[in-house]
Scaffold this motif. Structure first.
Motif, PDB file in Angstrom:
ATOM      1  N   GLU A 154     -45.960 -11.996  74.462  1.00  0.00           N
ATOM      2  CA  GLU A 154     -47.371 -12.167  74.949  1.00  0.00           C
ATOM      3  C   GLU A 154     -47.433 -11.614  76.462  1.00  0.00           C
ATOM      4  O   GLU A 154     -48.583 -10.916  76.922  1.00  0.00           O
ATOM      5  N   SER A 158     -49.610  -8.181  77.532  1.00  0.00           N
ATOM      6  CA  SER A 158     -50.812  -8.446  78.290  1.00  0.00           C
ATOM      7  C   SER A 158     -50.585  -7.628  79.630  1.00  0.00           C
ATOM      8  O   SER A 158     -51.572  -6.771  80.093  1.00  0.00           O
ATOM      9  N   ASP A 162     -53.051  -4.530  80.604  1.00  0.00           N
ATOM     10  CA  ASP A 162     -53.478  -4.271  82.000  1.00  0.00           C
ATOM     11  C   ASP A 162     -53.326  -2.967  82.829  1.00  0.00           C
ATOM     12  O   ASP A 162     -54.420  -2.473  83.335  1.00  0.00           O
ATOM     13  N   THR A 173     -57.607  -8.393  70.550  1.00  0.00           N
ATOM     14  CA  THR A 173     -56.302  -9.195  70.735  1.00  0.00           C
ATOM     15  C   THR A 173     -56.046 -10.297  69.586  1.00  0.00           C
ATOM     16  O   THR A 173     -57.145 -11.010  69.556  1.00  0.00           O
ATOM     17  N   ARG A 175     -53.348 -13.311  68.155  1.00  0.00           N
ATOM     18  CA  ARG A 175     -51.818 -13.922  69.015  1.00  0.00           C
ATOM     19  C   ARG A 175     -50.967 -14.362  67.626  1.00  0.00           C
ATOM     20  O   ARG A 175     -51.109 -15.531  67.306  1.00  0.00           O
TER      21      ARG A 175
END
Length: 318
Positions: A154, A158, A162, A173, A175
């Motif tokens: 994760e 991420s 970015d 997204t 999880r």
């Protein structure tokens, strides 16, 4: 690798550890008229179909067979970030983590310290072969699993989104852990998933045997990740021999075996010795585990090595 001959520093260290364990057992039994409690080593791993778990299970077998008075077991977790947290609060003694999950400056007296750098995790962006995703930019507006909460995946995923300009709101997204991500992709509930693991990742290998899939090339994003976040990132290849797919270059992240700073020096020395001397056996559990070397194991920056691990490496110099 055969055990060192009698009279070597490692033989003396093993004899000392065994003697201490035996004396402790006798003393405690004499005091309370009951068997001594075994030393417990809980190894924080990850998903049962990922590398940390396979590595950890093999290490447990070796520890329980070869260190008297110690009883090891694995703990299934969301992986890196959760593993570090469990060790920090005393809910595990040993565990696996990606380097980028660690703080850039662990402080003067960190609760978690290094045993060894063990292998590199490679970032997998897995999509269906008949789907529209061919490059990272194609994730815009798509449903993508970025890893379970508390996982190293994760964190890395991420950061990848970015640097690619796919921040919050650009991607739908989810999880999900590895197994749930595979199931969701096969069921059409997501368009792709990200997972960071050593080659080969069992769950990915099983997926591509059942469902036509591809791994998206991410090589162009290594340098942006290094510039924006951490110099630990490097480029590595996923060759066609691993999954039978088109080769891809991706972002890789070192993996460490870490330990509570409070574990005794003699015990961590023995754990480090077994890690290095039983590499062939560990490699049978997963190829990534067999790629360790003493030369690379000492590189656990930003974490310092546990004194027991450092002593083993010093004693092992040719």
């Amino acid at each position: 690798m055969p055990p060192p001959p009698d009279g070597s520093p490692h033989s003396a260290r093993r004899a000392t550890f065994a003697l201490c364990a035996a004396l402790l057992t006798v003393l405690v039994s004499a005091c309370v008229d009951a068997p001594a409690e075994q030393v417990r080593i809980r190894i924080a791993t990850g998903s049962p179909t990922a590398v940390y778990y396979a590595f950890g299970q093999s290490l447990v077998t070796i520890i329980n067979r070869e260190i008297p008075g110690v009883r090891a077991s694995v703990v299934v977790t969301a992986a890196s970030a959760e593993n570090v947290e469990l060790i920090s609060r005393g809910s595990a003694e040993l565990g696996f983590t990606q380097a980028d999950t660690l703080p850039s400056s662990p402080g003067d007296s960190p609760a978690v310290v290094g045993v060894a750098r063990i292998y590199d995790d490679l970032l997998h962006l897995v999509v269906r072969a008949d789907g529209p995703i061919h490059r990272l930019a194609d994730l815009r507006g798509r449903r993508v699993s970025v890893g379970a909460p508390g996982s190293g995946t994760e964190i890395t995923a991420s950061r990848l989104l970015d640097v690619a300009g796919l921040g919050p709101g650009s991607v739908d997204t989810r999880r999900l852990g590895l197994d749930a991500s595979v199931a969701a992709l096969e069921n059409g509930e997501i368009d792709g998933f990200v997972f960071s693991g050593g080659l080969p990742v069992q769950a990915v290998a099983e997926l591509v045997r059942r469902t036509p899939s591809r791994i998206v090339d991410l090589g162009e994003w290594t340098e942006p990740m290094r510039q924006s976040y951490s110099q630990v990132y490097v480029s590595r290849d996923i060759p066609s021999s691993v999954y039978g797919l088109t080769p891809a270059t991706t972002v890789a992240d070192p993996n460490y075996l870490v330990v509570s700073a409070h574990l005794p020096k003699t015990l961590v020395y023995e754990l480090t010795r077994l890690l290095m001397e039983r590499r062939i056996e560990l490699g049978r559990a997963h190829p990534a585990a067999g790629r360790m070397s003493i030369q690379s194991a000492i590189a656990t920056s930003p974490l310092p090595l546990h004194p027991g691990a450092a002593e083993y490496y010093r004693a092992s110099k040719p």
